[in-house]
Design a protein around this motif. Structure first.
Motif, PDB file in Angstrom:
ATOM      1  N   PRO A  12      11.536 -45.702  53.899  1.00 58.30           N
ATOM      2  CA  PRO A  12      12.140 -46.815  52.757  1.00 58.30           C
ATOM      3  C   PRO A  12      11.102 -46.657  51.787  1.00 58.30           C
ATOM      4  O   PRO A  12      11.575 -47.216  50.476  1.00 58.30           O
ATOM      5  CB  PRO A  12      12.334 -48.111  53.717  1.00 58.30           C
ATOM      6  CG  PRO A  12      12.493 -47.780  54.792  1.00 58.30           C
ATOM      7  CD  PRO A  12      11.572 -46.690  55.341  1.00 58.30           C
ATOM      8  N   TYR A  13       9.993 -46.452  51.878  1.00 57.53           N
ATOM      9  CA  TYR A  13       9.121 -46.422  50.784  1.00 57.53           C
ATOM     10  C   TYR A  13       8.936 -45.356  49.965  1.00 57.53           C
ATOM     11  O   TYR A  13       8.291 -45.298  48.801  1.00 57.53           O
ATOM     12  CB  TYR A  13       7.351 -46.660  51.229  1.00 57.53           C
ATOM     13  CG  TYR A  13       7.178 -48.003  51.898  1.00 57.53           C
ATOM     14  CD1 TYR A  13       6.336 -48.969  51.312  1.00 57.53           C
ATOM     15  CD2 TYR A  13       7.532 -48.279  53.188  1.00 57.53           C
ATOM     16  CE1 TYR A  13       6.400 -50.341  51.633  1.00 57.53           C
ATOM     17  CE2 TYR A  13       7.252 -49.548  53.758  1.00 57.53           C
ATOM     18  CZ  TYR A  13       6.894 -50.417  52.908  1.00 57.53           C
ATOM     19  OH  TYR A  13       6.545 -51.642  53.196  1.00 57.53           O
ATOM     20  N   GLU A  73      18.373 -36.672  52.297  1.00 53.13           N
ATOM     21  CA  GLU A  73      18.408 -36.845  53.639  1.00 53.13           C
ATOM     22  C   GLU A  73      19.381 -35.780  54.183  1.00 53.13           C
ATOM     23  O   GLU A  73      19.248 -35.636  55.592  1.00 53.13           O
ATOM     24  CB  GLU A  73      18.919 -38.110  54.198  1.00 53.13           C
ATOM     25  CG  GLU A  73      17.922 -39.234  54.015  1.00 53.13           C
ATOM     26  CD  GLU A  73      16.773 -39.069  54.785  1.00 53.13           C
ATOM     27  OE1 GLU A  73      16.885 -38.910  56.211  1.00 53.13           O
ATOM     28  OE2 GLU A  73      15.713 -38.827  54.340  1.00 53.13           O
ATOM     29  N   ALA A  74      20.193 -35.280  53.562  1.00 48.56           N
ATOM     30  CA  ALA A  74      21.032 -34.102  54.195  1.00 48.56           C
ATOM     31  C   ALA A  74      20.133 -32.879  54.786  1.00 48.56           C
ATOM     32  O   ALA A  74      20.798 -32.006  55.563  1.00 48.56           O
ATOM     33  CB  ALA A  74      22.113 -33.379  53.095  1.00 48.56           C
ATOM     34  N   TYR A  75      19.015 -32.730  54.367  1.00 49.80           N
ATOM     35  CA  TYR A  75      18.135 -31.665  54.826  1.00 49.80           C
ATOM     36  C   TYR A  75      17.056 -32.144  55.947  1.00 49.80           C
ATOM     37  O   TYR A  75      16.410 -31.266  56.507  1.00 49.80           O
ATOM     38  CB  TYR A  75      17.254 -31.202  53.863  1.00 49.80           C
ATOM     39  CG  TYR A  75      17.853 -30.566  52.459  1.00 49.80           C
ATOM     40  CD1 TYR A  75      18.528 -29.426  52.498  1.00 49.80           C
ATOM     41  CD2 TYR A  75      18.147 -31.577  51.527  1.00 49.80           C
ATOM     42  CE1 TYR A  75      18.902 -28.733  51.476  1.00 49.80           C
ATOM     43  CE2 TYR A  75      19.153 -30.858  50.159  1.00 49.80           C
ATOM     44  CZ  TYR A  75      19.502 -29.433  50.462  1.00 49.80           C
ATOM     45  OH  TYR A  75      20.138 -29.079  49.192  1.00 49.80           O
ATOM     46  N   ARG A  76      17.403 -33.341  56.511  1.00 49.08           N
ATOM     47  CA  ARG A  76      16.358 -33.579  57.675  1.00 49.08           C
ATOM     48  C   ARG A  76      16.893 -32.840  59.014  1.00 49.08           C
ATOM     49  O   ARG A  76      17.971 -32.628  59.121  1.00 49.08           O
ATOM     50  CB  ARG A  76      16.805 -35.275  57.938  1.00 49.08           C
ATOM     51  CG  ARG A  76      15.985 -36.019  58.957  1.00 49.08           C
ATOM     52  CD  ARG A  76      14.795 -36.442  58.604  1.00 49.08           C
ATOM     53  NE  ARG A  76      14.472 -37.028  57.293  1.00 49.08           N
ATOM     54  CZ  ARG A  76      13.421 -37.451  56.636  1.00 49.08           C
ATOM     55  NH1 ARG A  76      12.099 -37.198  57.076  1.00 49.08           N
ATOM     56  NH2 ARG A  76      13.430 -38.133  55.524  1.00 49.08           N
ATOM     57  N   CYS A  77      15.669 -32.544  59.520  1.00 51.56           N
ATOM     58  CA  CYS A  77      15.787 -32.061  60.655  1.00 51.56           C
ATOM     59  C   CYS A  77      14.514 -32.460  61.588  1.00 51.56           C
ATOM     60  O   CYS A  77      13.514 -33.229  61.344  1.00 51.56           O
ATOM     61  CB  CYS A  77      15.585 -30.205  60.452  1.00 51.56           C
ATOM     62  SG  CYS A  77      14.182 -29.838  60.019  1.00 51.56           S
ATOM     63  N   PRO A 131      11.549 -29.958  38.004  1.00 53.10           N
ATOM     64  CA  PRO A 131      12.018 -30.313  36.928  1.00 53.10           C
ATOM     65  C   PRO A 131      12.854 -31.644  36.888  1.00 53.10           C
ATOM     66  O   PRO A 131      12.808 -32.308  35.986  1.00 53.10           O
ATOM     67  CB  PRO A 131      13.036 -28.971  36.575  1.00 53.10           C
ATOM     68  CG  PRO A 131      13.723 -28.848  37.782  1.00 53.10           C
ATOM     69  CD  PRO A 131      12.332 -29.023  38.892  1.00 53.10           C
ATOM     70  N   CYS A 132      12.988 -32.395  38.021  1.00 59.33           N
ATOM     71  CA  CYS A 132      13.470 -33.580  38.132  1.00 59.33           C
ATOM     72  C   CYS A 132      13.006 -34.413  39.362  1.00 59.33           C
ATOM     73  O   CYS A 132      12.238 -33.789  40.208  1.00 59.33           O
ATOM     74  CB  CYS A 132      14.993 -33.311  38.187  1.00 59.33           C
ATOM     75  SG  CYS A 132      15.510 -32.391  39.788  1.00 59.33           S
ATOM     76  N   ILE A 133      13.273 -35.608  39.355  1.00 56.66           N
ATOM     77  CA  ILE A 133      13.053 -36.190  40.908  1.00 56.66           C
ATOM     78  C   ILE A 133      14.271 -36.412  41.619  1.00 56.66           C
ATOM     79  O   ILE A 133      15.416 -36.911  40.893  1.00 56.66           O
ATOM     80  CB  ILE A 133      12.322 -37.565  40.431  1.00 56.66           C
ATOM     81  CG1 ILE A 133      10.989 -37.419  40.057  1.00 56.66           C
ATOM     82  CG2 ILE A 133      12.201 -38.357  41.868  1.00 56.66           C
ATOM     83  CD1 ILE A 133      10.389 -38.941  39.585  1.00 56.66           C
ATOM     84  N   VAL A 134      14.452 -36.032  42.752  1.00 57.49           N
ATOM     85  CA  VAL A 134      15.801 -36.140  43.494  1.00 57.49           C
ATOM     86  C   VAL A 134      15.533 -37.432  44.432  1.00 57.49           C
ATOM     87  O   VAL A 134      14.504 -37.522  44.932  1.00 57.49           O
ATOM     88  CB  VAL A 134      16.051 -34.914  44.215  1.00 57.49           C
ATOM     89  CG1 VAL A 134      17.223 -35.222  45.002  1.00 57.49           C
ATOM     90  CG2 VAL A 134      16.207 -33.510  43.367  1.00 57.49           C
ATOM     91  N   THR A 135      16.432 -38.204  44.239  1.00 54.96           N
ATOM     92  CA  THR A 135      16.256 -39.506  44.950  1.00 54.96           C
ATOM     93  C   THR A 135      16.176 -39.362  46.385  1.00 54.96           C
ATOM     94  O   THR A 135      17.070 -38.360  47.000  1.00 54.96           O
ATOM     95  CB  THR A 135      17.312 -40.538  44.509  1.00 54.96           C
ATOM     96  OG1 THR A 135      18.486 -40.099  44.548  1.00 54.96           O
ATOM     97  CG2 THR A 135      17.033 -41.036  43.253  1.00 54.96           C
ATOM     98  N   ALA A 136      15.583 -40.122  47.197  1.00 61.57           N
ATOM     99  CA  ALA A 136      15.441 -40.017  48.573  1.00 61.57           C
ATOM    100  C   ALA A 136      16.668 -39.811  49.326  1.00 61.57           C
ATOM    101  O   ALA A 136      17.011 -38.980  50.400  1.00 61.57           O
ATOM    102  CB  ALA A 136      14.596 -40.900  49.082  1.00 61.57           C
ATOM    103  N   ASP A 137      17.667 -40.677  48.983  1.00 63.42           N
ATOM    104  CA  ASP A 137      18.988 -40.496  49.760  1.00 63.42           C
ATOM    105  C   ASP A 137      19.759 -39.201  49.588  1.00 63.42           C
ATOM    106  O   ASP A 137      20.209 -38.723  50.652  1.00 63.42           O
ATOM    107  CB  ASP A 137      20.004 -41.654  49.373  1.00 63.42           C
ATOM    108  CG  ASP A 137      19.903 -41.431  47.669  1.00 63.42           C
ATOM    109  OD1 ASP A 137      19.277 -41.074  47.011  1.00 63.42           O
ATOM    110  OD2 ASP A 137      21.302 -41.766  47.260  1.00 63.42           O
ATOM    111  N   GLU A 138      19.669 -38.466  48.561  1.00 63.43           N
ATOM    112  CA  GLU A 138      20.322 -37.229  48.532  1.00 63.43           C
ATOM    113  C   GLU A 138      19.440 -36.251  49.183  1.00 63.43           C
ATOM    114  O   GLU A 138      20.289 -35.358  49.551  1.00 63.43           O
ATOM    115  CB  GLU A 138      20.243 -36.776  47.029  1.00 63.43           C
ATOM    116  CG  GLU A 138      21.077 -37.687  46.094  1.00 63.43           C
ATOM    117  CD  GLU A 138      21.612 -36.894  45.048  1.00 63.43           C
ATOM    118  OE1 GLU A 138      21.392 -35.721  44.818  1.00 63.43           O
ATOM    119  OE2 GLU A 138      22.231 -37.622  43.951  1.00 63.43           O
TER     120      GLU A 138
END
Length: 320
Positions: A160-161, A208-212, A199-206
């Protein structure tokens, strides 16, 4: 969200997010309820993101088309910048090139140094080769941005941090670094001149689809950090120089993940702050020093470097 900082056609610096064909100016779309700069947005991002959702501003049309703005570093003024050495393959390769061995402490804790948070560059920026430097190098990394204040954070409670992720090119003057690291104090001027993010900051929630989950057997040595099977993000990473692919890797091969890095950084009552950046360290083979510049010569003025990470985008810079 894919958050950016950009220069408007009238040369104002603004924060916003990407759309399919441009950028939304968050301050303008909200009638002033959202801030003009990224650090202020991160400081109070939970409230600001609630406002965005309540008003459906994320679905707004672009304030400016892409061709009319210049993207800047998405967080031009981080509060601090720690860079870790999180990939075992990079440690093995770089240590061999420098004639060193890996100290046992590296396997016991995530190791970091503070880099220059005042030397921040963004997409499209020119990177000046330091005077008299003969072995200019790049390092392919992912970075996380801290989203809230905390100290003594355990790894299992660290997610969450994390506010979001971006690409990080840890530009390195290897000739300078080789000489100064004869003194056992870590990197100094060899890492002092340029840190490119974007080029951007992708927020952490987006992301999570790559979590393994990766097993310890996938690593060359046992994982001694006491957190069992290791959560990672399965993200392909690639470096191109002048259009030629130089390196391909994956973030999931990291020995230490960002949650473990957060635990280490916040130990002993040290506060991590919103807008702090943590670099992952270089993915294996993600720097030219790892094969003594045999895959590509040291960088020279005119070279165009592209770092690409799945789910985030492409960070491009030119050496001058």
């Amino acid at each position: 969200m894919r958050l950016v900082t950009f220069l408007t056609p009238t040369k104002l610096t603004r924060a916003g997010w990407l759309t399919a064909d441009g950028v939304v100016d968050m301050h303008a779309i909200s009638g002033g309820q959202l801030p003009t700069d990224m650090l202020s947005f991160i400081d109070d991002h939970e409230r600001y993101r609630a406002l965005i959702q309540e008003n459906d501003w994320e679905a707004a049309e672009a304030t400016y088309l892409s061709e009319s703005v210049k993207l800047l570093a998405p967080l031009p003024n981080p509060r601090s910048f720690r860079d870790y050495i999180g990939f075992e393959m990079h440690m093995l390769n770089a240590s061999r090139s420098f004639g060193h061995t890996i100290g046992s402490a590296w396997y016991e804790m995530p190791i970091f140094y503070f880099t220059n948070h005042q030397a921040i560059f963004g997409p499209g920026d020119e990177i000046k080769r330091p005077a008299k430097e003969t072995k200019l190098d790049i390092e392919l990394e992912i970075a996380c941005i801290i989203g809230k204040k905390g100290s003594d954070i355990v790894a299992g409670e660290a997610q969450p941090y994390i506010f979001g992720y971006t690409i990080f090119n840890d530009w390195t003057a290897r000739a300078i670094q080789r000489r100064e690291m004869e003194v056992p104090l870590g990197p100094h001027k060899g890492k002092d001149f340029a840190n490119a993010i974007g080029p951007c900051i992708v927020t952490a929630d987006e992301m999570e689809a790559y979590r393994c989950t990766i097993a310890e057997a996938d690593f060359a040595a046992p994982l001694r950090f006491p957190h069992g099977p290791t959560n990672r993000l399965d993200l392909t990473m690639q470096t191109r120089i002048n259009g030629v692919t130089i390196c391909e890797g994956n973030y999931k091969t990291a020995f230490y993940n960002f949650e473990q890095m957060i635990e280490r950084a916040s130990e002993n009552g040290v506060n991590l702050m919103p807008g702090d950046i943590l670099g992952s360290g270089t993915v294996g083979w993600g720097s030219l020093i790892e094969n003594n510049f045999n895959v590509h010569r040291p960088l020279e003025p005119g070279d165009v470097v592209e770092l690409e990470i799945e789910g985030i985008g492409i960070l491009t810079n030119t050496v001058v």
